[in-house]
Design a protein around this motif. Structure first.
Motif, PDB file in Angstrom:
ATOM      1  N   HIS A  45       4.646 -15.642   3.344  1.00 12.63           N
ATOM      2  CA  HIS A  45       5.557 -14.713   2.674  1.00 12.63           C
ATOM      3  C   HIS A  45       5.092 -13.297   2.964  1.00 12.63           C
ATOM      4  O   HIS A  45       3.941 -12.963   2.693  1.00 12.63           O
ATOM      5  N   PRO A  46       5.963 -12.442   3.501  1.00  7.70           N
ATOM      6  CA  PRO A  46       5.548 -11.104   3.924  1.00  7.70           C
ATOM      7  C   PRO A  46       5.145 -10.157   2.801  1.00  7.70           C
ATOM      8  O   PRO A  46       4.643  -9.084   3.077  1.00  7.70           O
ATOM      9  N   TYR A  47       5.369 -10.531   1.552  1.00  2.00           N
ATOM     10  CA  TYR A  47       4.993  -9.658   0.442  1.00  2.00           C
ATOM     11  C   TYR A  47       3.764 -10.149  -0.316  1.00  2.00           C
ATOM     12  O   TYR A  47       3.393  -9.576  -1.319  1.00  2.00           O
ATOM     13  N   ARG A  48       3.140 -11.210   0.164  1.00  2.88           N
ATOM     14  CA  ARG A  48       1.911 -11.714  -0.483  1.00  2.88           C
ATOM     15  C   ARG A  48       0.826 -11.840   0.573  1.00  2.88           C
ATOM     16  O   ARG A  48       1.098 -12.158   1.732  1.00  2.88           O
ATOM     17  N   ASP A  49      -0.406 -11.622   0.157  1.00  2.02           N
ATOM     18  CA  ASP A  49      -1.495 -11.679   1.142  1.00  2.02           C
ATOM     19  C   ASP A  49      -2.153 -13.056   1.248  1.00  2.02           C
ATOM     20  O   ASP A  49      -3.138 -13.204   1.945  1.00  2.02           O
ATOM     21  N   ASP A  50      -1.573 -14.055   0.575  1.00  3.88           N
ATOM     22  CA  ASP A  50      -2.121 -15.393   0.758  1.00  3.88           C
ATOM     23  C   ASP A  50      -1.834 -15.859   2.184  1.00  3.88           C
ATOM     24  O   ASP A  50      -0.781 -15.599   2.739  1.00  3.88           O
ATOM     25  N   HIS A  51      -2.784 -16.485   2.777  1.00  4.55           N
ATOM     26  CA  HIS A  51      -2.751 -16.973   4.155  1.00  4.55           C
ATOM     27  C   HIS A  51      -2.794 -15.863   5.201  1.00  4.55           C
ATOM     28  O   HIS A  51      -2.504 -16.089   6.355  1.00  4.55           O
ATOM     29  N   LEU A  52      -3.154 -14.647   4.801  1.00  4.46           N
ATOM     30  CA  LEU A  52      -3.412 -13.561   5.751  1.00  4.46           C
ATOM     31  C   LEU A  52      -4.912 -13.472   5.966  1.00  4.46           C
ATOM     32  O   LEU A  52      -5.693 -13.773   5.066  1.00  4.46           O
ATOM     33  N   ASP A  53      -5.318 -13.036   7.135  1.00  8.84           N
ATOM     34  CA  ASP A  53      -6.736 -12.770   7.380  1.00  8.84           C
ATOM     35  C   ASP A  53      -7.048 -11.407   6.776  1.00  8.84           C
ATOM     36  O   ASP A  53      -6.865 -10.372   7.410  1.00  8.84           O
ATOM     37  N   THR A  54      -7.488 -11.404   5.520  1.00 11.25           N
ATOM     38  CA  THR A  54      -7.697 -10.153   4.801  1.00 11.25           C
ATOM     39  C   THR A  54      -8.905  -9.364   5.303  1.00 11.25           C
ATOM     40  O   THR A  54      -9.138  -8.253   4.837  1.00 11.25           O
ATOM     41  N   THR A  55      -9.634  -9.905   6.257  1.00 11.94           N
ATOM     42  CA  THR A  55     -10.682  -9.098   6.898  1.00 11.94           C
ATOM     43  C   THR A  55     -10.061  -8.175   7.948  1.00 11.94           C
ATOM     44  O   THR A  55     -10.704  -7.223   8.379  1.00 11.94           O
ATOM     45  N   ARG A  56      -8.814  -8.463   8.348  1.00 11.04           N
ATOM     46  CA  ARG A  56      -8.135  -7.660   9.367  1.00 11.04           C
ATOM     47  C   ARG A  56      -6.989  -6.823   8.814  1.00 11.04           C
ATOM     48  O   ARG A  56      -6.728  -5.725   9.301  1.00 11.04           O
ATOM     49  N   VAL A  57      -6.269  -7.348   7.843  1.00 12.25           N
ATOM     50  CA  VAL A  57      -5.110  -6.657   7.278  1.00 12.25           C
ATOM     51  C   VAL A  57      -5.062  -6.861   5.771  1.00 12.25           C
ATOM     52  O   VAL A  57      -5.635  -7.808   5.242  1.00 12.25           O
ATOM     53  N   SER A  58      -4.360  -5.967   5.090  1.00  9.12           N
ATOM     54  CA  SER A  58      -4.073  -6.152   3.668  1.00  9.12           C
ATOM     55  C   SER A  58      -2.716  -5.530   3.386  1.00  9.12           C
ATOM     56  O   SER A  58      -2.246  -4.670   4.132  1.00  9.12           O
ATOM     57  N   ILE A  59      -2.073  -5.992   2.322  1.00  4.93           N
ATOM     58  CA  ILE A  59      -0.756  -5.468   1.976  1.00  4.93           C
ATOM     59  C   ILE A  59      -0.701  -5.120   0.503  1.00  4.93           C
ATOM     60  O   ILE A  59      -1.464  -5.659  -0.311  1.00  4.93           O
ATOM     61  N   GLU A  60       0.196  -4.198   0.185  1.00  5.34           N
ATOM     62  CA  GLU A  60       0.462  -3.843  -1.201  1.00  5.34           C
ATOM     63  C   GLU A  60       1.843  -3.197  -1.279  1.00  5.34           C
ATOM     64  O   GLU A  60       2.326  -2.635  -0.293  1.00  5.34           O
ATOM     65  N   PRO A  61       2.488  -3.273  -2.452  1.00  5.23           N
ATOM     66  CA  PRO A  61       3.791  -2.623  -2.586  1.00  5.23           C
ATOM     67  C   PRO A  61       3.635  -1.108  -2.563  1.00  5.23           C
ATOM     68  O   PRO A  61       2.613  -0.574  -3.000  1.00  5.23           O
TER      69      PRO A  61
END
Length: 103
Positions: A45-61
């Motif tokens: 889901h493009p609005y949640r950071d689950d299953h993202l490599d948070t060492t490389r990217v992060s998201i927030e509204p």
């Protein structure tokens, strides 16, 4: 009867302004942007950071009061970011990258 594919990888589009700025950046930075967008496109889901490599990217509204509105994707350890929205359509959901910044 065929079902529409509505999951990752998500379709992605760039505004002219964002694509133009991206294209002026050095090749190494464009590679970082490509990696970050690929991470986003393949997320569940493009609005949640689950299953993202948070060492490389992060998201927030962009605004905490509008969690379904525009979001920021940070990359290159915070040296760059993309502003994007997610258009959730049944047939073809799409990420629209509106703005890019890198320093």
């Amino acid at each position: 009867m065929s079902a529409e594919f509505t999951g990752p990888p998500w379709a992605t589009d760039w505004t002219k302004l964002a694509a133009g700025y991206r294209d002026t950046l050095p090749a190494a930075v464009r590679d970082l942007i490509t990696d970050a967008v690929t991470e986003l496109k393949t997320s569940r889901h493009p609005y949640r950071d689950d299953h993202l490599d948070t060492t490389r990217v992060s998201i927030e509204p962009v605004r905490s009061t509008d969690p379904r509105g525009a979001h920021i994707l940070y990359f290159d350890r915070g040296h760059g970011w993309l502003r994007y929205t997610f258009v959730h359509r049944t047939a073809e959901p799409q990420i629209v990258i509106e703005q890019v910044f890198w320093q």
